[in-house]
Design an enzyme around this catalytic site. Structure first.
Site, mmCIF file in Angstrom:
data_model
loop_
_atom_site.group_PDB
_atom_site.id
_atom_site.type_symbol
_atom_site.label_atom_id
_atom_site.label_comp_id
_atom_site.label_asym_id
_atom_site.label_seq_id
_atom_site.Cartn_x
_atom_site.Cartn_y
_atom_site.Cartn_z
ATOM 1 N N HIS A 1 23.052 5.005 -15.834
ATOM 2 C CA HIS A 1 22.249 5.818 -14.804
ATOM 3 C C HIS A 1 21.690 6.836 -15.839
ATOM 4 C CE1 HIS A 1 24.117 2.844 -12.921
ATOM 5 N NE2 HIS A 1 23.049 1.947 -12.434
ATOM 6 N N GLU A 7 0.967 -1.371 0.425
ATOM 7 C CA GLU A 7 0.169 -0.278 -0.447
ATOM 8 C C GLU A 7 0.668 1.680 0.330
ATOM 9 O OE1 GLU A 7 -0.106 -2.204 1.985
ATOM 10 O OE2 GLU A 7 -2.464 -2.645 2.028
ATOM 11 N N LEU A 8 1.919 0.964 0.688
ATOM 12 C CA LEU A 8 2.754 2.361 0.435
ATOM 13 C C LEU A 8 3.575 2.143 -0.326
ATOM 14 C CD1 LEU A 8 4.083 5.061 2.759
ATOM 15 C CD2 LEU A 8 5.878 2.853 2.896
#
Ligand code: GLN
Ligand code: ZN
Length: 759
Positions: free
Chosen positions: A698, A16-17
């Site tokens: 990246h 959920e977080l």
């Protein structure tokens, strides 16, 4: 006797977080909605623990992003660079996200903080960036959020403690520009002192100070810093629980025993520890909290054996004894009850965070009543795993037993192999290649998802992936690369892909563990002896090779990395498990070679993170880890070129081990550190071929030809041109094709330019 947790998973059983965070970052929910959701999350986390029987609740273990970052916020030590744009709204929540990921829901973009692995776990923390100006600045400590949580927790229980990262561990893990770290300690302690004073004033009784750094073999300076810290801090009315984990602290008992702590938490799982001796040497007033349930694994605890160990201690210590998991449950999945697809037998072997709390409650009841009846049945289920037919494969065990020295060595030394490979591969000087993966487009993800849900047939799936491979090969040929790859379109994750094709490994539906921020991983579970179910990569590689005259490099994940990123059985040593994996990989190597593959890369990005906490144990670990890699590759004849890849920059400490891998070609990350990594080779020359990454995958920036030529010229000072490769520093799966194409074209031009100038 109290039972407690050092920390509980924040993410929630259904992540959920994660979903709240991502909604907030996208701007789909407001800040107040987000804060309400995170408050609910904390509340249910406390409720789960309380209902399971945990006596003493922890407050402060929760974090939106990371608990080390929370400490930085608490101490008022967020670097100024995150508040430099004055028009950004500098509320604490957005400041937190800017420091963590370079961006909040609104406002400017910043260069994010560095992130690195928390000790030897797969959890990443936000590295504190300290400097004397910052630590000496007038900024305030911020205890309000923490105290609000402390008061929220009262809705669930009065019995609460606060959890913080201790000053020594915090400082140890920080990066400090220019000045020495320890030089900052006195001013850092002033901030800790302010926090402690405020907590004491609010009536907090217990403060858990996490000092996992104590598991390391701290040198004299750090030991002094430790005792200076805790003799200086005025705890007022607070009681301090010195909390250690991930390693034993037997070697530091003298260091802690005279300091004003009120208790200590000891991990009894990570390493052997001599509890009786330690307890005798500690003050009689101290609480002794024992970590008796493994916080980093998924197996049920053999409660009877813990009971037998702990009961005499309970008789001796009474209320002074507390029990807990070995470390924070942050490293465990949340709730086993959700798993619907695991068969009953397998499920009966497992315990996730919630079940681990229930284990502690069971154990407590048994110990207090001195009656083990209730836990006997439980233990028999925990032990059933170790005798189940499903985990044993005699053929695999005897293969491991019969290994001899030759199984770990290539037939000829590198110098001879190099000549043979050169004549069979015919590569130019400074060959160009990539690390394996190419952009994972949404089409590719969709194809894999549909196949998993059986919405498309195997034949349709194969055709779609083959089409991807074909396109990837064509693009690489057009770019002009010398050694091609198939692109890894069929892989969601480099460990999961192989895990699913190995006997002795299984997967859950929901056993997510936080890796960093909102990112969670679902590690495979290695439960039994490992063997290959069938060929794992041969078909894809063959297909790719059939499309081109250039060599296609096959891609495998190495045994140490598969081990490091899985939950592992505990009835066999990690060394033996890794050897079994290595044999399965070596079977794949053999099959690839039989089908004509000339180049095979075995990735080992996780060798370094699997290192034990204590330096004195590194050698042992590195020797079996490198041996396992060698075992997976050794059967390759001299005309097969073995590559390996690693992505980290602190190289010096394991250089010898990396040399011992004896890969024909090693590709590594170096570009972010501007080839600084190669300094390690000043002391000891790297003997085989080396491909120091010439651009950072990246970053979305396309590197220029000059930039890469420059890096390669630098590299040539350390490694002769004849042994130098040209490649990016990691896989390209997170990039887009547009930028990948431009970057690789420039990379090929850079190689050509250097070849021309060296003629
Ligand atoms: N072959 C892998 C890839 O290119 C390597 C990934 C890694 O180093 N973590 O994606
Ligand atoms: Zn990498």
């Amino acid at each position: 006797m109290q039972i407690h947790n050092l920390g509980f998973p924040r993410i929630g059983a259904k992540r959920e977080l994660k979903f709240s965070l991502e909604k907030y970052w996208r701007g789909d929910i407001s800040q107040s909605e987000f804060l309400a959701q995170s408050r609910n999350r904390r509340h249910s986390n406390w409720k789960i623990q309380h209902d399971a029987g945990i006596d003493l609740l922890s407050v402060g273990d929760f974090a939106h992003y990371d608990h080390v970052l929370n400490t930085t916020l608490l101490l008022g030590l967020i670097p100024d660079r995150f508040t430099s744009h004055k028009h950004d709204d500098n509320n604490l929540l957005d400041l937190e996200f800017r420091a963590a990921r370079g961006q909040a829901a609104t406002g400017c973009q910043y260069a994010a903080s560095d992130m690195t692995k928390w000790f030897n776990t797969n959890y990443h923390y936000i590295v504190p960036e300290l400097s004397s100006t910052l630590v000496n600045s007038q900024s305030d400590v911020n205890v309000d959020a923490l105290l609000a949580q402390f008061s929220d927790a009262q809705q669930v229980s009065d019995n609460r403690k606060i959890v913080l990262v201790g000053p020594i561990t915090y400082l140890y893990l920080s990066v400090v520009k220019q000045e020495e770290k320890l030089f900052l300690l006195p001013t850092l302690l002033k901030r800790y002192q302010e926090v402690l004073t405020k907590l004491a004033l609010t009536g907090v009784e217990w403060l858990q100070l996490d000092e996992p750094a104590l598991g390391l073999e701290l040198d004299n300076e750090w030991q002094q810093a430790f005792s200076q810290t805790y003799s200086t801090l005025d705890k007022g009315s607070l009681k301090l629980l010195l909390t250690t984990y991930f390693a034993s602290i037997d070697h530091h008992v003298d260091l802690i025993k005279d300091l004003p702590f009120d208790g200590v938490h000891i991990d009894t799982i990570a390493e052997k520890t001599n509890l009786n001796t330690i307890i005798k040497r500690l003050p009689e007033s101290w609480i002794i909290s024992l970590g008796v349930v493994n916080g980093r694994n998924v197996w049920k605890t053999d409660l009877v054996s813990v009971y037998q160990k702990v009961l005499p201690l309970y008789r001796q210590l009474g209320e002074r004894l507390w029990l807990a998991p070995s470390c924070s449950l942050l490293h465990s999945p949340v709730d086993l009850e959700q798993e619907q697809k695991l068969d009953e037998e397998f499920k009966s072997w497992l315990a996730f965070a919630k079940q681990k709390c229930q284990e502690l409650a069971l154990l407590k009841r048994a110990i207090i009543s001195e009656n083990s009846d209730e836990i006997t049945l439980y233990s028999s289920r925990a032990l059933a795993r170790c005798v189940s037919k499903r985990i044993h494969n005699e053929a695999v065990k005897s293969r491991v037993k019969q290994l001899t020295v030759e199984d770990f060595q290539r037939a000829q030394p590198f110098a001879e192999r190099k000549i043979i490979q050169q004549s069979s591969l015919n590569l130019p000087l400074l060959p160009t290649t990539t690390i394996g993966s190419f952009p994972q487009t949404s089409d590719i993800r969709e194809t894999r998802a549909k196949w998993r849900k059986q919405e498309i047939s195997d034949a349709e799936y194969t055709a779609l992936i083959q089409a991807e491979i074909k396109e990837t090969i064509e693009r690489q040929e057009a770019i002009g690369l010398d050694v091609l790859v198939h692109g890894e379109a069929e892989r969601n994750d480099m460990v999961e892909y192989f895990g699913e094709l190995l006997e002795g490994v299984t997967f859950t539906q929901f056993a997510w563990v936080q890796s960093y921020g909102s990112r969670c991983v679902k590690p495979p579970i290695i439960f039994g002896d490992i063997s290959r179910k069938k060929q794992m990569t041969v078909e894809w590689i063959n297909y790719a090779q059939s499309l081109t005259d250039k060599p296609v490099k096959a891609m495998l994940t190495g045994p140490v990395t598969i081990l490091a990123w899985s939950f592992v059985r505990d009835d066999l040593s990690r060394e033996k498990v890794t050897k079994q994996i290595a044999l399965a990989i070596s079977d794949e190597v053999k099959d690839l070679i039989a089908k004509g593959t000339k180049i095979i890369q075995i990735d080992e990005p996780a060798i370094r993170e699997g290192m034990p906490i204590k330096h004195s144990q590194w050698q042992h670990y590195l020797s079996w880890a490198t041996a396992s890699f060698c075992l997976s590759a050794a059967k390759a004849p001299s005309n097969t070129q073995i590559h390996t890849h690693m992505c980290y920059s602190e190289f010096n400490e394991i250089l010898l081990a990396i040399i011992a891998l004896d890969a024909d070609v090693l590709t590594v990350e170096t570009s972010r550190s501007n080839m600084a990594l190669l300094d390690a080779f000043e002391q000891r020359a790297y003997p085989n071929d080396l491909g120091p990454g010439v651009y950072d995958i990246h970053s979305p920036n396309v590197p220029s030809v000059e930039w890469m030529v420059n890096l390669l010229e630098k590299a040539q000072r350390y490694i002769p041109q004849e042994r130098l490769w040209v490649n990016p520093d990691c896989g390209l799966k997170t990039r887009s094709w547009d930028e990948t194409k431009l970057a690789l074209e420039n990379m090929v031009l850079a190689a050509k330019q250097l070849r021309a100038s060296s003629r």
